[in-house]
Design a protein around this motif. Structure first.
Motif, short mmCIF file in Angstrom:
data_model
loop_
_atom_site.label_atom_id
_atom_site.label_comp_id
_atom_site.label_asym_id
_atom_site.label_seq_id
_atom_site.Cartn_x
_atom_site.Cartn_y
_atom_site.Cartn_z
N SER A 122 -21.51 -30.94 44.54
CA SER A 122 -22.91 -31.49 44.57
C SER A 122 -22.95 -32.78 43.75
O SER A 122 -22.13 -32.94 42.88
N MET A 123 -23.69 -33.82 44.35
CA MET A 123 -23.91 -35.14 43.68
C MET A 123 -22.37 -35.79 43.38
O MET A 123 -22.09 -36.25 42.22
N GLY A 124 -21.51 -35.62 44.19
CA GLY A 124 -20.06 -36.32 43.95
C GLY A 124 -19.27 -35.66 42.95
O GLY A 124 -18.00 -36.02 42.66
N GLN A 125 -19.51 -34.31 42.53
CA GLN A 125 -18.89 -33.51 41.72
C GLN A 125 -18.55 -32.35 42.46
O GLN A 125 -19.13 -31.52 43.25
N THR A 126 -17.35 -31.84 42.10
CA THR A 126 -16.74 -30.43 42.96
C THR A 126 -16.27 -29.75 41.65
O THR A 126 -15.74 -30.05 40.67
N ALA A 127 -16.24 -28.34 41.80
CA ALA A 127 -15.59 -27.36 41.02
C ALA A 127 -15.08 -26.34 41.58
O ALA A 127 -15.42 -25.85 42.71
N SER A 128 -14.24 -25.54 41.11
CA SER A 128 -13.61 -24.48 41.93
C SER A 128 -13.07 -23.53 40.58
O SER A 128 -12.92 -23.85 39.58
N TYR A 129 -12.78 -22.18 41.16
CA TYR A 129 -12.62 -21.01 40.13
C TYR A 129 -11.70 -19.91 40.99
O TYR A 129 -12.10 -19.69 42.15
N ASP A 130 -10.68 -19.29 40.38
CA ASP A 130 -9.95 -18.30 40.92
C ASP A 130 -9.64 -17.58 39.63
O ASP A 130 -8.94 -17.91 38.58
N SER A 131 -10.09 -16.21 39.52
CA SER A 131 -9.91 -15.57 38.37
C SER A 131 -8.22 -15.19 38.37
O SER A 131 -7.84 -14.70 37.11
N ASP A 132 -7.56 -15.21 39.31
CA ASP A 132 -6.18 -14.97 39.31
C ASP A 132 -5.35 -16.10 39.03
O ASP A 132 -4.20 -15.83 38.53
N ALA A 133 -5.64 -17.36 38.64
CA ALA A 133 -5.21 -18.63 38.37
C ALA A 133 -5.30 -18.41 36.93
O ALA A 133 -6.23 -19.22 36.13
N GLU A 134 -4.20 -18.14 36.27
CA GLU A 134 -4.46 -17.95 34.84
C GLU A 134 -4.28 -19.20 34.07
O GLU A 134 -4.62 -19.47 33.08
N LEU A 140 -16.40 -23.05 35.77
CA LEU A 140 -16.97 -21.99 36.29
C LEU A 140 -16.63 -20.57 35.35
O LEU A 140 -16.96 -19.67 35.50
N ALA A 141 -15.34 -20.90 34.64
CA ALA A 141 -14.87 -19.68 33.80
C ALA A 141 -15.64 -19.00 32.97
O ALA A 141 -15.97 -17.57 32.97
N ALA A 142 -16.67 -19.94 32.27
CA ALA A 142 -17.66 -19.07 31.51
C ALA A 142 -18.48 -18.41 32.12
O ALA A 142 -19.04 -17.23 31.48
N GLN A 143 -18.85 -18.72 33.22
CA GLN A 143 -19.81 -17.91 33.95
C GLN A 143 -19.10 -16.82 34.65
O GLN A 143 -19.75 -15.60 34.74
N PHE A 144 -17.98 -16.73 35.22
CA PHE A 144 -17.28 -15.84 35.99
C PHE A 144 -16.29 -14.71 35.16
O PHE A 144 -16.36 -13.75 35.59
N ASP A 145 -15.61 -15.22 34.08
CA ASP A 145 -14.68 -14.61 33.49
C ASP A 145 -15.27 -13.20 33.12
O ASP A 145 -14.76 -12.27 32.83
N PRO A 146 -16.43 -13.31 32.29
CA PRO A 146 -16.92 -12.02 31.83
C PRO A 146 -17.21 -10.86 32.74
O PRO A 146 -17.43 -9.74 32.65
N MET A 147 -17.19 -11.17 34.10
CA MET A 147 -17.56 -10.30 35.41
C MET A 147 -16.30 -9.37 35.73
O MET A 147 -16.42 -8.73 36.43
N ILE A 148 -15.09 -9.95 35.22
CA ILE A 148 -13.89 -9.09 35.67
C ILE A 148 -13.47 -8.14 34.71
O ILE A 148 -13.72 -8.21 33.42
N ALA A 149 -13.45 -6.97 35.43
CA ALA A 149 -13.05 -5.78 34.69
C ALA A 149 -14.14 -5.18 33.75
O ALA A 149 -13.73 -4.62 32.69
N GLN A 150 -15.17 -5.26 34.06
CA GLN A 150 -16.29 -4.59 33.31
C GLN A 150 -17.03 -3.50 34.31
O GLN A 150 -16.41 -3.03 35.28
N THR A 151 -17.71 -2.50 33.80
CA THR A 151 -17.94 -1.36 34.42
C THR A 151 -19.56 -1.48 34.83
O THR A 151 -20.33 -1.88 34.13
N LEU A 152 -20.07 -1.04 36.17
CA LEU A 152 -20.91 -0.88 36.51
C LEU A 152 -21.13 0.30 37.31
O LEU A 152 -20.47 0.78 38.31
#
Length: 333
Positions: A122-134, A140-152
């Motif tokens: 958006s607005m000339g900026q891009t971002a990507s994330y892959d939880s498997d890419a160490e 986006l890591a701060a938003q998505f990292d906590p969602m890996i390997a938690q329990t619901l």
């Protein structure tokens, strides 16, 4: 090049935070190490033998499935005369474990998010994330990292209604989001409602090919929507039911949940159409393909200001959902 005012640029992340949740939280969640209980209930018959079928949730205890969901969306906003385009593409891979199917027909589901892939611009900026890419450093890591390997853990009735403890579910959501629930933009409802909506398609009575039924629900994804879904059973082949789905959504001036001091009312509506398949023995949705659009406007008041700004919005999205049964934990590696 268009230069946005400070007020205009402050609005964008507030609105995008809500819409990001529409696709992501609908995918589900995570799995615990809970030992599966021994089967204690006989699963009901789904083929009633008279041309009618019973759609209900009754999966086999200790069964496991790999779930892959992809969402692609394009959002266009006009803010203070400036046009802003936002694109998002998310793929979530998870493992769904049936922890129990109890004597009174309650299904206990525990899921693990194994991988999240996301990209957007958006607005000339891009971002990507892959939880498997160490080695990947992503904003986006701060938003998505906590969602890996938690329990619901979800406890659902045969009709797909949540029958567990809401406070416990909210605590699990808080853990999954890594504390994001403390942000005024993110409420428990915004995260829980889309997850539970996956199981709200079951008819009250047995149905025949050609029958339709309606589900009326309320869903809060940062914007509260009234949702009317119509399902039509189009075929049954070898225990797999195919359903046509039509969804109408309307916010009808509902208040949006934004940051501190910001207020907005959303006047958005739209429709989605799709096709889903359901395994009649387990009652689980196996595939879903859906596309649609939402459009309208929001009346926004920025923090510390009294002037109401109208923001035009249009969102086009496509979603796919695939479920594959896996035999044991080793098969998911």
């Amino acid at each position: 090049m268009i230069r946005l005012s400070q007020t205009c640029t402050s609005i964008v992340p507030l609105l995008l935070g809500a819409f990001l949740l529409i696709g992501l939280t609908a995918c589900g969640s995570t799995e615990s190490a809970t030992e599966a209980a021994a089967p204690v209930a006989e699963r009901p018959v789904w083929d009633l033998g008279d041309g009618t079928y019973m759609l209900r949730l009754a999966p086999e205890t200790a069964s496991a499935y790999r779930v892959t969901q992809q969402q692609m969306s394009d959002m266009n906003m006009v803010v203070a005369g400036n046009e802003i385009d936002v694109t998002q593409n998310q793929t979530i891979t998870q493992r769904m474990h049936i922890a129990d199917y109890t004597a009174d027909g309650i299904t206990v589901i525990e899921n693990t998010i194994e991988r999240i892939q996301a990209e957007g611009g958006s607005m000339g900026q891009t971002a990507s994330y892959d939880s498997d890419a160490e080695d990947e450093a992503s904003p986006l890591a701060a938003q998505f990292d906590p969602m890996i390997a938690q329990t619901l853990r979800l406890e659902l009735s045969p009709s797909g209604a949540f029958v567990g403890d809401r406070d416990t579910l909210e605590a699990q959501i808080a853990s999954m989001m890594g504390g994001a629930e403390d942000n005024a933009m993110v409420s428990a409802d915004m995260l829980i409602d889309p997850i539970l909506s996956q199981f709200q398609f079951y008819p009250e009575d047995p149905v025949s090919v050609g029958d339709s039924w309606t589900a009326d629900t309320e869903m809060n994804v940062g914007i509260p929507f009234s949702v009317v879904s119509v399902y039509t059973l189009t075929s049954v082949d070898d225990g797999l039911a195919t359903l046509d789905v039509t969804i109408e959504m309307d916010s009808d001036g509902a208040p949006m949940e934004l940051g501190p001091g910001a207020t907005a009312e959303a006047f958005l509506s739209g429709s989605q159409t799709g096709t889903m398949t359901v395994d009649l023995q387990s009652g689980l949705m196996m595939t879903y393909e859906q596309g649609g659009s939402i459009s309208g406007f929001a009346e926004f008041t920025a923090p510390g200001q009294n002037e109401v700004m109208e923001i035009d919005m249009a969102i086009d999205s496509e979603n796919t959902y695939r479920v594959e049964r896996i035999t044991d934990a080793a098969a998911s590696e």
